[in-house]
Structure formats: structure tokens, C-alpha cells
Design a protein around this motif. Structure first.
Motif, short mmCIF file in Angstrom:
data_model
loop_
_atom_site.label_atom_id
_atom_site.label_comp_id
_atom_site.label_asym_id
_atom_site.label_seq_id
_atom_site.Cartn_x
_atom_site.Cartn_y
_atom_site.Cartn_z
N SER A 178 0.84 -1.21 0.00
CA SER A 178 0.00 0.00 0.00
C SER A 178 0.87 1.25 0.00
CB SER A 178 -0.93 -0.01 1.21
OG SER A 178 -1.83 -1.09 1.15
N GLU A 179 1.96 1.22 0.74
CA GLU A 179 2.86 2.36 0.79
C GLU A 179 3.62 2.53 -0.52
OE1 GLU A 179 5.22 1.34 4.16
OE2 GLU A 179 3.77 2.10 5.63
N ARG A 180 3.97 1.40 -1.17
CA ARG A 180 4.69 1.48 -2.44
C ARG A 180 3.80 2.05 -3.52
NH1 ARG A 180 7.17 -3.91 -5.10
NH2 ARG A 180 4.96 -4.28 -5.61
N GLY A 181 2.58 1.56 -3.62
CA GLY A 181 1.58 2.14 -4.52
C GLY A 181 1.84 1.98 -6.00
N GLN A 182 2.52 0.92 -6.41
CA GLN A 182 2.71 0.68 -7.83
C GLN A 182 1.42 0.13 -8.44
OE1 GLN A 182 6.11 -1.84 -8.42
NE2 GLN A 182 7.57 -0.32 -7.66
N GLN A 183 1.39 0.04 -9.78
CA GLN A 183 0.21 -0.47 -10.47
C GLN A 183 -0.14 -1.86 -9.96
OE1 GLN A 183 0.68 -0.93 -14.69
NE2 GLN A 183 -1.51 -0.87 -15.09
N LEU A 184 -1.40 -2.07 -9.65
CA LEU A 184 -1.96 -3.33 -9.16
C LEU A 184 -1.62 -3.65 -7.70
CD1 LEU A 184 -1.58 -5.76 -12.22
CD2 LEU A 184 -3.57 -4.41 -11.55
N ASP A 185 -0.81 -2.82 -7.03
CA ASP A 185 -0.48 -3.10 -5.63
C ASP A 185 -1.72 -3.10 -4.74
OD1 ASP A 185 2.18 -3.56 -6.01
OD2 ASP A 185 2.87 -1.63 -5.22
N TYR A 186 -2.61 -2.12 -4.93
CA TYR A 186 -3.81 -2.08 -4.09
C TYR A 186 -4.68 -3.30 -4.35
CZ TYR A 186 -8.32 -0.77 -2.18
OH TYR A 186 -9.50 -0.78 -1.47
N GLU A 187 -4.87 -3.63 -5.62
CA GLU A 187 -5.68 -4.81 -5.94
C GLU A 187 -5.05 -6.07 -5.36
OE1 GLU A 187 -7.70 -7.04 -9.82
OE2 GLU A 187 -6.50 -5.22 -10.09
N THR A 188 -3.73 -6.14 -5.37
CA THR A 188 -3.04 -7.29 -4.80
C THR A 188 -3.34 -7.42 -3.31
OG1 THR A 188 -1.23 -7.17 -6.41
CG2 THR A 188 -0.78 -8.33 -4.36
N THR A 189 -3.33 -6.31 -2.59
CA THR A 189 -3.61 -6.37 -1.15
C THR A 189 -5.02 -6.89 -0.89
OG1 THR A 189 -4.38 -4.06 -1.01
CG2 THR A 189 -2.02 -4.47 -0.70
N GLN A 190 -5.96 -6.53 -1.74
CA GLN A 190 -7.33 -7.00 -1.57
C GLN A 190 -7.42 -8.51 -1.84
OE1 GLN A 190 -9.79 -4.72 -0.43
NE2 GLN A 190 -7.82 -3.66 -0.19
N LEU A 191 -6.69 -8.97 -2.84
CA LEU A 191 -6.71 -10.39 -3.18
C LEU A 191 -5.97 -11.22 -2.13
CD1 LEU A 191 -6.13 -10.09 -7.02
CD2 LEU A 191 -8.25 -10.67 -5.85
N MET A 192 -4.97 -10.65 -1.50
CA MET A 192 -4.27 -11.35 -0.42
C MET A 192 -5.23 -11.72 0.71
SD MET A 192 -0.78 -9.05 -0.37
CE MET A 192 -0.11 -9.74 1.14
N GLN A 193 -6.11 -10.79 1.03
CA GLN A 193 -7.09 -11.06 2.08
C GLN A 193 -8.22 -11.96 1.57
OE1 GLN A 193 -6.57 -10.23 5.21
NE2 GLN A 193 -4.66 -9.22 4.60
N ARG A 194 -8.59 -11.78 0.32
CA ARG A 194 -9.70 -12.56 -0.26
C ARG A 194 -9.38 -14.05 -0.30
NH1 ARG A 194 -14.17 -12.39 -3.38
NH2 ARG A 194 -14.37 -13.81 -5.15
N TYR A 195 -8.13 -14.37 -0.66
CA TYR A 195 -7.76 -15.77 -0.81
C TYR A 195 -7.05 -16.35 0.41
CZ TYR A 195 -8.92 -14.75 -5.65
OH TYR A 195 -9.58 -14.36 -6.79
N CYS A 196 -7.14 -15.65 1.52
CA CYS A 196 -6.57 -16.17 2.76
C CYS A 196 -7.12 -17.57 3.02
CB CYS A 196 -6.93 -15.24 3.92
SG CYS A 196 -6.51 -15.88 5.55
N PRO A 197 -6.25 -18.54 3.35
CA PRO A 197 -6.73 -19.92 3.53
C PRO A 197 -7.75 -20.08 4.65
CG PRO A 197 -4.48 -19.68 4.33
CD PRO A 197 -4.81 -18.42 3.58
N HIS A 198 -7.80 -19.13 5.58
CA HIS A 198 -8.78 -19.22 6.67
C HIS A 198 -10.20 -18.92 6.19
CE1 HIS A 198 -5.36 -19.48 9.32
NE2 HIS A 198 -4.91 -18.32 8.89
N ALA A 199 -10.30 -18.40 4.94
CA ALA A 199 -11.62 -17.99 4.44
C ALA A 199 -12.30 -19.05 3.61
CB ALA A 199 -11.48 -16.71 3.61
N GLN A 200 -11.63 -20.19 3.35
CA GLN A 200 -12.20 -21.17 2.45
C GLN A 200 -11.58 -22.54 2.70
OE1 GLN A 200 -10.87 -19.22 -1.07
NE2 GLN A 200 -8.85 -19.32 -0.18
N PRO A 201 -12.24 -23.64 2.31
CA PRO A 201 -11.63 -24.97 2.38
C PRO A 201 -10.66 -25.16 1.24
CG PRO A 201 -13.81 -25.13 1.42
CD PRO A 201 -13.64 -23.67 1.87
N ASN A 202 -9.67 -26.02 1.42
CA ASN A 202 -8.70 -26.32 0.38
C ASN A 202 -9.20 -27.44 -0.52
OD1 ASN A 202 -6.62 -24.48 0.97
ND2 ASN A 202 -5.96 -25.73 2.69
N GLU A 203 -9.88 -27.07 -1.61
CA GLU A 203 -10.38 -28.03 -2.57
C GLU A 203 -9.97 -27.59 -3.97
OE1 GLU A 203 -14.56 -28.18 -2.13
OE2 GLU A 203 -14.55 -28.93 -0.08
#
Length: 214
Positions: free
Chosen positions: A184-209
Motif C-alpha cells: 500500500s505504501e509502495r503504490g505501484q500499479q496493481l499493488d492495491y488490488e493485490t492487497t485485496q486479493l491477499m485477504q480474499r484468498y486467505c486460507p482461513h476464508a475457504q476450504p482447500n479443494e
């Protein structure tokens, strides 16, 4: 070896479909009679549950597909590059890249139906030229009729669809939060979207299938 934590489960199936719609180019892998396996970058459209591409009716590509219709097709999108120093001040080992990738396995079928060819070409135009500026492709238009007949359209009928999304799913939450803050501090292209996807695909949010489409 494919890390199971990066495989995409059925909860995010629509994300896989969205990636196929988003990307414009993919890589077609084929068998052939040469020493090396065939691979070709192609422009494509994902339409009605299949992958379509167009080209000349003659040539090595069409000859190969007719002889060896079993194919693989891959697309990928790179998001943020994660430099090593975000996790370790001394060693290069933690350097990585976050990305999405999809590999489809199926059968390549040459499309003969002219109406289907028109539908596919219109879908391809809508993807590549969404602003319009052209007449819709139709057999009723004499300016298009001959071109549609002369153009080869290939449909890849998907038997299996595998997806791998890498966004730090094997990290603990503290490490995710730390790298997310630095992105977020670096702010390069796609960095913000990457941070959102990091949380979205956190393994605690879904089963591993595995996500597979048969």
C-alpha cells in the motif's frame, strides 16, 4: 510440485471465469511430429463455456489440430512483485511474484457452422473493441459473408480446468498484513488490488479443494 494452498476452490469459480474473460492472449499447447512440443500465443475469447480462436483455414496450426485435437491452453496475469526485503533484510530467497493462472485441457474442434462462427467473431470484437465502431458480423451482410466462410474458427471444448492463484496463502496473517502494508505504501500499479486479493484468498476464508470443471 503444485502447492495445494495455491489451488482455487469452488468458492471462487467465478474468479476463474472472470480471468478467462479478462485476458486477451493465451498459449495453445499441441502435440506434433516434431522433436519439440508445439506452443503458440493466440488471441482468444471465452464464450458459452468454451475457448475460441480464429485464424487462417490453412497452415501448420490447422494441420496440427486436425491431426492432434487434444490440446492444452493457458492464461496468466501477473500482479505485484514482492521484493525479498519486504520479508527479509539480508537474503534473496523470499522474493516472489503474486499471480493468477488458468490451464484448460480439452479437445480442439474446427467450427463449420456459419452462425456459430458469426457469434464467436462478434464476441471477439466485443471483447477487443467494446466501444463499437463497426457493423455487427452477420451472414446477411454481403461484406461479411465471404470473410466468415474464409475464416477458420476453432472451439476448445474444456474437459478439465485447473487454476492457481498465488497471493501468500501459505503465510500467517501477521506476514500478510506486513507485506500488504508495504505494498500500500509502495503504490505501484496493481499493488492495491493485490492487497485485496491477499485477504480474499486467505486460507482461513475457504476450504482447500481443487477447482475442476469436467
Amino acid at each position: 510440485m503444485r502447492r495445494k494452498e495455491f489451488k482455487v476452490n469452488e468458492t471462487h469459480e467465478q474468479d476463474v471465469i472472470s480471468l478467462l474473460h479478462e485476458m486477451s492472449y493465451g498459449f495453445l499447447a499441441t502435440k506434433n511430429d516434431n522433436i519439440y512440443p508445439g506452443i503458440l500465443p493466440i488471441n482468444y475469447v471465452y464464450f458459452n463455456g468454451a475457448i475460441y480462436f480464429h485464424g487462417s483455414r490453412i497452415g501448420e496450426k490447422m494441420k496440427t489440430i486436425k491431426q492432434y485435437p487434444t490440446v492444452s491452453f493457458a492464461v496468466a496475469k501477473e500482479y505485484s512483485q514482492i521484493p525479498s526485503y519486504m520479508n527479509d533484510p539480508f537474503y534473496a530467497c523470499p522474493a516472489t511474484v503474486f499471480f493468477k493462472s488458468v490451464i484448460a485441457y480439452g479437445k480442439a474442434v474446427i467450427v463449420d457452422d456459419l452462425e456459430e462462427k458469426c457469434d464467436v467473431l462478434n464476441a471477439l470484437m466485443q471483447k477487443l473493441q467494446p466501444e463499437g465502431g463497426y457493423e455487427p458480423i452477420s451472414l446477411a451482410d454481403k461484406g461479411y459473408a465471404g470473410q466468415v466462410k474464409a475464416t477458420a474458427i476453432v472451439r476448445i471444448e474444456i474437459n478439465l480446468l485447473n487454476a492457481k492463484f498465488k497471493f501468500g496463502q501459505n503465510w500467517k496473517q501477521e506476514k500478510l498484513d506486513n507485506v500488504s502494508k508495504q505494498l500500500s505504501e509502495r503504490g505501484q500499479q496493481l499493488d492495491y488490488e493485490t492487497t485485496q486479493l491477499m485477504q480474499r484468498y486467505c486460507p482461513h476464508a475457504q476450504p482447500n479443494e481443487d477447482l475442476t470443471q469436467r
